[in-house]
Scaffold this active site. Structure first.
Site, PDB file in Angstrom:
ATOM      1  N   TYR A  62     112.565  12.525  14.409  1.00  0.00           N
ATOM      2  CA  TYR A  62     112.900  12.401  15.122  1.00  0.00           C
ATOM      3  C   TYR A  62     114.253  11.126  15.117  1.00  0.00           C
ATOM      4  CZ  TYR A  62     113.596   8.107  18.529  1.00  0.00           C
ATOM      5  OH  TYR A  62     113.567   6.923  19.506  1.00  0.00           O
ATOM      6  N   SER A  81     118.220   5.155  17.741  1.00  0.00           N
ATOM      7  CA  SER A  81     116.802   3.644  17.608  1.00  0.00           C
ATOM      8  C   SER A  81     117.594   2.857  16.318  1.00  0.00           C
ATOM      9  CB  SER A  81     116.084   5.424  17.312  1.00  0.00           C
ATOM     10  OG  SER A  81     114.778   4.476  17.194  1.00  0.00           O
TER      11      SER A  81
HETATM   12  N1  NAP Z   1     110.517   2.478  23.451  1.00  0.00           N
HETATM   13  C1  NAP Z   1     110.823   2.740  21.953  1.00  0.00           C
HETATM   14  O1  NAP Z   1     110.388   1.907  21.756  1.00  0.00           O
HETATM   15  C2  NAP Z   1     112.561   3.199  21.782  1.00  0.00           C
HETATM   16  C3  NAP Z   1     113.158   2.639  20.750  1.00  0.00           C
HETATM   17  C4  NAP Z   1     114.023   3.176  20.177  1.00  0.00           C
HETATM   18  C5  NAP Z   1     115.003   4.327  21.250  1.00  0.00           C
HETATM   19  N2  NAP Z   1     114.226   4.068  21.760  1.00  0.00           N
HETATM   20  C6  NAP Z   1     114.486   5.950  22.728  1.00  0.00           C
HETATM   21  O2  NAP Z   1     114.476   5.565  24.098  1.00  0.00           O
HETATM   22  C7  NAP Z   1     115.439   6.131  24.914  1.00  0.00           C
HETATM   23  C8  NAP Z   1     113.688   6.513  26.230  1.00  0.00           C
HETATM   24  O3  NAP Z   1     112.478   6.046  25.887  1.00  0.00           O
HETATM   25  P1  NAP Z   1     111.522   5.773  26.606  1.00  0.00           P
HETATM   26  O4  NAP Z   1     110.703   4.428  25.505  1.00  0.00           O
HETATM   27  O5  NAP Z   1     111.960   4.717  27.378  1.00  0.00           O
HETATM   28  O6  NAP Z   1     110.183   6.885  26.447  1.00  0.00           O
HETATM   29  P2  NAP Z   1     109.297   7.187  27.699  1.00  0.00           P
HETATM   30  O7  NAP Z   1     109.075   5.821  28.213  1.00  0.00           O
HETATM   31  O8  NAP Z   1     108.738   8.207  27.247  1.00  0.00           O
HETATM   32  O9  NAP Z   1     110.505   7.833  28.958  1.00  0.00           O
HETATM   33  C9  NAP Z   1     110.930   9.482  28.677  1.00  0.00           C
HETATM   34  C10 NAP Z   1     111.700   9.627  29.473  1.00  0.00           C
HETATM   35  O10 NAP Z   1     112.381  11.052  28.998  1.00  0.00           O
HETATM   36  C11 NAP Z   1     112.132  12.075  29.860  1.00  0.00           C
HETATM   37  N3  NAP Z   1     112.103  12.989  29.067  1.00  0.00           N
HETATM   38  C12 NAP Z   1     112.210  13.872  27.931  1.00  0.00           C
HETATM   39  N4  NAP Z   1     112.011  14.510  27.579  1.00  0.00           N
HETATM   40  C13 NAP Z   1     113.260  14.532  28.222  1.00  0.00           C
HETATM   41  C14 NAP Z   1     113.804  16.315  28.601  1.00  0.00           C
HETATM   42  N5  NAP Z   1     113.499  17.552  27.390  1.00  0.00           N
HETATM   43  N6  NAP Z   1     114.682  16.567  29.657  1.00  0.00           N
HETATM   44  C15 NAP Z   1     114.354  15.056  30.168  1.00  0.00           C
HETATM   45  N7  NAP Z   1     114.038  14.069  30.461  1.00  0.00           N
HETATM   46  C16 NAP Z   1     112.848  13.957  29.523  1.00  0.00           C
HETATM   47  C17 NAP Z   1     110.946  11.914  30.191  1.00  0.00           C
HETATM   48  O11 NAP Z   1     110.611  12.179  31.516  1.00  0.00           O
HETATM   49  P3  NAP Z   1     109.682  13.348  31.908  1.00  0.00           P
HETATM   50  O12 NAP Z   1     108.791  13.642  30.953  1.00  0.00           O
HETATM   51  O13 NAP Z   1     109.118  13.828  32.930  1.00  0.00           O
HETATM   52  O14 NAP Z   1     110.634  14.646  31.174  1.00  0.00           O
HETATM   53  C18 NAP Z   1     111.139  10.136  30.301  1.00  0.00           C
HETATM   54  O15 NAP Z   1     111.584  10.071  31.276  1.00  0.00           O
HETATM   55  C19 NAP Z   1     114.893   7.838  24.022  1.00  0.00           C
HETATM   56  O16 NAP Z   1     115.860   8.565  23.921  1.00  0.00           O
HETATM   57  C20 NAP Z   1     113.814   6.856  22.345  1.00  0.00           C
HETATM   58  O17 NAP Z   1     113.857   7.885  21.463  1.00  0.00           O
HETATM   59  C21 NAP Z   1     112.710   4.267  22.793  1.00  0.00           C
END
Ligand code: NAP
Length: 253
Positions: A153, A140
């Site tokens: 985080y 991130s």
């Molecule tokens: N969106 C942003 O702005 C952003 C920015 C920087 C980095 N990121 C990183 O990108 C990655 C994806 O995030 P996203 O933005 O796509 O978030 P998201 O839309 O909330 O998706 C998160 C995914 O992770 C799964 N998950 C959460 N906890 C889990 C666990 N304990 N075991 C297995 N699966 C789990 C969720 O499914 P369930 O709830 O069913 O478990 C969901 O499929 C993350 O690492 C996040 O930190 C995102």
């Protein structure tokens, strides 16, 4: 890399960035398994994307990580791309966080213990396949410039960034590359359902997807996070941090 021959595991692929990348790997002809805690969300994802394979699994739990590794050895023995993507984000200020330690520990275990342990479990399988392998750790912008509204985080992502560099060093003499994907704010559910802050998900995935499998690329940013990749940035980290703090003011001690 021939993506038609690729076998891809994406943790946390039922929505957001994980699902966006899963759909692109599938479209390129890869064999893809996604995981997540919520079986219904996985089922919905599988209905949307023909050919998508799913496995219900909680990456924050050490025993479940062992179970996942065993499942992959048995059901995707030719694994060559592992994307450590699953994530949650607790938006809290350090000064007012009254959550139980158990709740706080889950964030650390999801973001840091998960990828470190799963890589340890699956690297032998990836290396045994004698194919070009790729481990993609999703960090991130907060790994580089702490986000004061998400302190633990950001710390976990900083640790994952550090670990990713060491893992790259550890695998340098193998045919497994290590890539760090550094998203900026992207419109997903990470910051809560209906969050509209950040880049559109498809725009983000369309740009980063081809970079992830390109030879010679080790860090993939998008928009603002491209400037965090040290070779591209002339700015001091402290200055970027000071300018970012007023964006999300938090209570302080
Ligand atoms: N969106 C942003 O702005 C952003 C920015 C920087 C980095 N990121 C990183 O990108 C990655 C994806 O995030 P996203 O933005 O796509 O978030 P998201 O839309 O909330 O998706 C998160 C995914 O992770 C799964 N998950 C959460 N906890 C889990 C666990 N304990 N075991 C297995 N699966 C789990 C969720 O499914 P369930 O709830 O069913 O478990 C969901 O499929 C993350 O690492 C996040 O930190 C995102």
């Amino acid at each position: 890399m021939d993506l038609k021959q690729a076998n891809v595991l994406i943790t946390g692929g039922s929505e957001g960035i994980g699902l966006g990348l899963a759909s692109r790997f599938l479209a390129a002809g890869s064999n893809v398994i996604i995981t997540g805690r919520n079986a219904e969300k996985l089922e919905k994802a599988a209905q949307k994307l023909s050919g998508l394979r799913t496995y219900t699994n909680d990456i924050s739990n050490a025993e479940q990580r062992e179970v996942l590794a065993k499942y992959i050895r048995g059901n995707m023995p030719e694994l060559n791309i592992l994307i450590n993507n699953a994530g949650i984000q607790r938006r809290v200020s350090l000064a007012s966080d009254k959550a139980s330690w158990q709740e706080r520990q889950v964030e650390i275990d999801t973001l840091l213990s998960g990828p470190v342990h799963l890589n340890d479990l699956l690297i032998p399988l990836i290396l045994s396949n004698n194919k070009q392998g790729i481990i993609i750790n999703v960090t991130s912008g907060g790994a580089y410039i702490p986000q004061v509204f998400a302190p633990v985080y950001s710390a976990c992502k900083a640790a994952l960034h550090s670990y990713t560099m060491t893992l790259r060093h550890a695998l340098a003499n193998t045919n497994c590359r290590v890539v760090e994907l550094i998203p900026p704010a992207v419109q997903t559910s990470l910051a809560g359902q209906g969050s509209t802050h950040g880049a559109p998900l498809d725009e983000f995935c369309d740009e980063v997807f081809p970079m992830l499998t390109k030879n010679g690329i080790t860090e993939v940013g998008f928009g603002a996070t491209k400037a965090l990749i040290p070779e591209l940035s002339g700015q001091k980290v402290e200055d970027i941090f000071k300018n970012s703090v007023p964006r999300f003011p938090v209570e302080t001690y």
